[in-house]
Design a protein around this motif. Structure first.
Motif, mmCIF file in Angstrom:
data_model
loop_
_atom_site.group_PDB
_atom_site.id
_atom_site.type_symbol
_atom_site.label_atom_id
_atom_site.label_comp_id
_atom_site.label_asym_id
_atom_site.label_seq_id
_atom_site.Cartn_x
_atom_site.Cartn_y
_atom_site.Cartn_z
ATOM 1 N N ASN A 221 0.845 -1.186 0.000
ATOM 2 C CA ASN A 221 0.000 0.000 0.000
ATOM 3 C C ASN A 221 0.885 1.242 0.000
ATOM 4 N N THR A 222 0.471 2.270 -0.706
ATOM 5 C CA THR A 222 1.202 3.523 -0.690
ATOM 6 C C THR A 222 0.884 4.272 0.597
ATOM 7 N N VAL A 223 1.918 4.722 1.298
ATOM 8 C CA VAL A 223 1.741 5.469 2.537
ATOM 9 C C VAL A 223 2.032 6.932 2.246
ATOM 10 N N GLY A 224 1.001 7.766 2.339
ATOM 11 C CA GLY A 224 1.166 9.183 2.056
ATOM 12 C C GLY A 224 1.749 9.932 3.241
ATOM 13 N N ASN A 225 2.373 11.051 2.963
ATOM 14 C CA ASN A 225 2.925 11.875 4.038
ATOM 15 C C ASN A 225 1.839 12.619 4.795
ATOM 16 N N VAL A 226 0.739 12.940 4.108
ATOM 17 C CA VAL A 226 -0.353 13.705 4.706
ATOM 18 C C VAL A 226 -1.639 12.899 4.584
ATOM 19 N N CYS A 227 -2.398 12.810 5.674
ATOM 20 C CA CYS A 227 -3.652 12.055 5.670
ATOM 21 C C CYS A 227 -4.759 12.837 4.967
ATOM 22 N N THR A 228 -5.718 12.101 4.427
ATOM 23 C CA THR A 228 -6.929 12.668 3.849
ATOM 24 C C THR A 228 -8.121 12.000 4.529
ATOM 25 N N PRO A 229 -9.337 12.529 4.370
ATOM 26 C CA PRO A 229 -10.504 11.857 4.957
ATOM 27 C C PRO A 229 -10.656 10.412 4.498
ATOM 28 N N ALA B 208 6.612 4.831 29.684
ATOM 29 C CA ALA B 208 6.400 3.409 29.411
ATOM 30 C C ALA B 208 5.627 3.171 28.122
ATOM 31 N N MET B 209 4.964 4.202 27.602
ATOM 32 C CA MET B 209 4.165 4.056 26.396
ATOM 33 C C MET B 209 4.399 5.263 25.497
ATOM 34 N N SER B 210 4.186 5.082 24.216
ATOM 35 C CA SER B 210 4.206 6.207 23.278
ATOM 36 C C SER B 210 2.858 6.274 22.566
ATOM 37 N N TYR B 211 2.458 7.480 22.232
ATOM 38 C CA TYR B 211 1.099 7.761 21.754
ATOM 39 C C TYR B 211 1.212 8.526 20.442
ATOM 40 N N TYR B 212 0.659 7.953 19.369
ATOM 41 C CA TYR B 212 0.760 8.567 18.051
ATOM 42 C C TYR B 212 -0.634 8.898 17.530
ATOM 43 N N THR B 213 -0.724 10.011 16.824
ATOM 44 C CA THR B 213 -2.009 10.494 16.327
ATOM 45 C C THR B 213 -1.982 10.645 14.812
ATOM 46 N N TRP B 214 -2.974 10.056 14.177
ATOM 47 C CA TRP B 214 -3.247 10.290 12.759
ATOM 48 C C TRP B 214 -4.483 11.185 12.707
ATOM 49 N N ARG B 215 -4.423 12.305 12.017
ATOM 50 C CA ARG B 215 -5.574 13.199 11.999
ATOM 51 C C ARG B 215 -5.619 13.989 10.699
ATOM 52 N N VAL B 216 -6.818 14.469 10.387
ATOM 53 C CA VAL B 216 -7.013 15.314 9.216
ATOM 54 C C VAL B 216 -8.170 16.260 9.507
ATOM 55 N N LEU B 217 -8.016 17.488 9.097
ATOM 56 C CA LEU B 217 -9.066 18.486 9.287
ATOM 57 C C LEU B 217 -10.276 18.113 8.442
ATOM 58 N N ILE B 218 -11.452 18.136 9.052
ATOM 59 C CA ILE B 218 -12.675 17.819 8.324
ATOM 60 C C ILE B 218 -12.967 18.939 7.329
ATOM 61 N N PRO B 219 -13.165 18.615 6.061
ATOM 62 C CA PRO B 219 -13.445 19.657 5.066
ATOM 63 C C PRO B 219 -14.623 20.533 5.485
ATOM 64 N N GLY B 220 -14.464 21.831 5.296
ATOM 65 C CA GLY B 220 -15.521 22.769 5.633
ATOM 66 C C GLY B 220 -15.506 23.223 7.074
ATOM 67 N N THR B 221 -14.519 22.752 7.854
ATOM 68 C CA THR B 221 -14.403 23.170 9.250
ATOM 69 C C THR B 221 -13.023 23.768 9.473
ATOM 70 N N SER B 222 -12.873 24.446 10.597
ATOM 71 C CA SER B 222 -11.585 25.070 10.906
ATOM 72 C C SER B 222 -10.899 24.447 12.109
ATOM 73 N N ALA B 223 -11.635 23.654 12.906
ATOM 74 C CA ALA B 223 -11.026 23.093 14.115
ATOM 75 C C ALA B 223 -11.608 21.736 14.484
ATOM 76 N N SER B 224 -12.174 21.018 13.509
ATOM 77 C CA SER B 224 -12.724 19.686 13.766
ATOM 78 C C SER B 224 -11.940 18.674 12.950
ATOM 79 N N TYR B 225 -11.605 17.551 13.580
ATOM 80 C CA TYR B 225 -10.718 16.584 12.956
ATOM 81 C C TYR B 225 -11.308 15.182 12.972
ATOM 82 N N TYR B 226 -10.940 14.407 11.953
ATOM 83 C CA TYR B 226 -11.020 12.964 12.062
ATOM 84 C C TYR B 226 -9.717 12.527 12.728
ATOM 85 N N VAL B 227 -9.811 11.663 13.732
ATOM 86 C CA VAL B 227 -8.629 11.319 14.520
ATOM 87 C C VAL B 227 -8.583 9.820 14.788
ATOM 88 N N ILE B 228 -7.395 9.234 14.647
ATOM 89 C CA ILE B 228 -7.117 7.885 15.134
ATOM 90 C C ILE B 228 -5.869 7.977 16.003
#
Length: 243
Positions: free
Chosen positions: A141-149, A189-209
């Motif tokens: 699979n191609t892994v992009g540098n920037v996430c999309t919805p 003891a743990m590390s925490y990583y976030t994948w996120r992308v700004l929801i189109p049409g919003t300024s501060a709402s994200y899809y987040v994993i």
């Protein structure tokens, strides 16, 4: 601050209500768990039927083969069957000798394929292992540098499993994590990583994993150290992933 959309109406206005997902069949080839080298599975899917052969070892260290199928899949993303064990067959250089069925039912097998290149296998003892399609010479699979919805979907979220490597998680989601949102937890003891992308049409709402790893960021781990068995506390989401 992440601000999940609250209502279906809001999602509709944003144009983000997902149409039914079109599932592709699992890829045929070699599958493994990168954290458990030495055991692997050959999977072949044809005409709605699946055959799987696994190479592994018994308690004495002897190499063994277990197979299942060809059996019709339950649906495009689920296989259920039983393992059979073979032995006593052909050597590399010896005369032909047919293999024998050592055990015609060594236990049940269930495999769920959230994506064509990721799976969760349930073993006869109930344990589950994460599998990915082995990619020779690089990720399939191609892994992009920037996430999309399109990356941050419920389908990809559901495919993340305990024990996956960082490379497997990136391949599953299809993009890289946000380095500005990486944290260390539990006194390092743990590390925490976030994948996120700004929801189109919003300024501060994200899809987040969010995914929790070991301190080195190599293997998906349980941030609560097994305190809540049976619950997937090794990952969280903004609860508004496209479904």
């Amino acid at each position: 601050m992440f601000k999940p959309l609250k209502t279906l109406a809001a999602l509709a206005v944003a144009g983000l209500l997902a149409s039914p997902l079109a599932y592709a069949a699992p890829e045929s080839g070699w599958w493994w768990n990168a954290a458990e080298g030495g055991r692997g599975f050959a999977i072949e899917v044809q005409n709605g039927k699946m055959f799987i052969a696994g190479f592994m070892y018994d308690d004495a260290g002897r190499a063994t083969w277990h197979v299942s199928g060809p059996t019709p899949m339950v649906n495009d993303t689920t296989y259920q069957g039983n393992w059979m064990q073979y032995g006593g067959g052909q050597t590399l250089t010896g005369s032909f000798k047919p293999a024998n069925v050592v055990n015609n039912n060594t236990g049940s097998l269930t495999i769920k394929f959230p994506t064509p290149t990721t799976a969760t296998m349930t073993l006869p003892n109930g344990n589950q292992i994460a599998l990915t399609r082995f990619a020779f010479g690089g990720a399939s699979n191609t892994v992009g540098n920037v996430c999309t919805p399109a990356n941050l979907t419920a389908q990809h979220y559901d495919a993340i499993a305990y024990g996956m490597t960082m490379a497997q998680v990136k391949q599953t989601i299809g993009c890289d994590y946000d380095p500005t949102a990486t944290l260390m937890l539990n006194n390092g003891a743990m590390s925490y990583y976030t994948w996120r992308v700004l929801i189109p049409g919003t300024s501060a709402s994200y899809y987040v994993i969010n995914v929790f790893f070991d301190p080195s960021g190599s293997i998906v781990s349980d941030v609560y150290g097994g305190k809540y068995p049976g619950k997937e506390y090794f990952k969280t989401s903004s609860l508004n992933l496209v479904r």
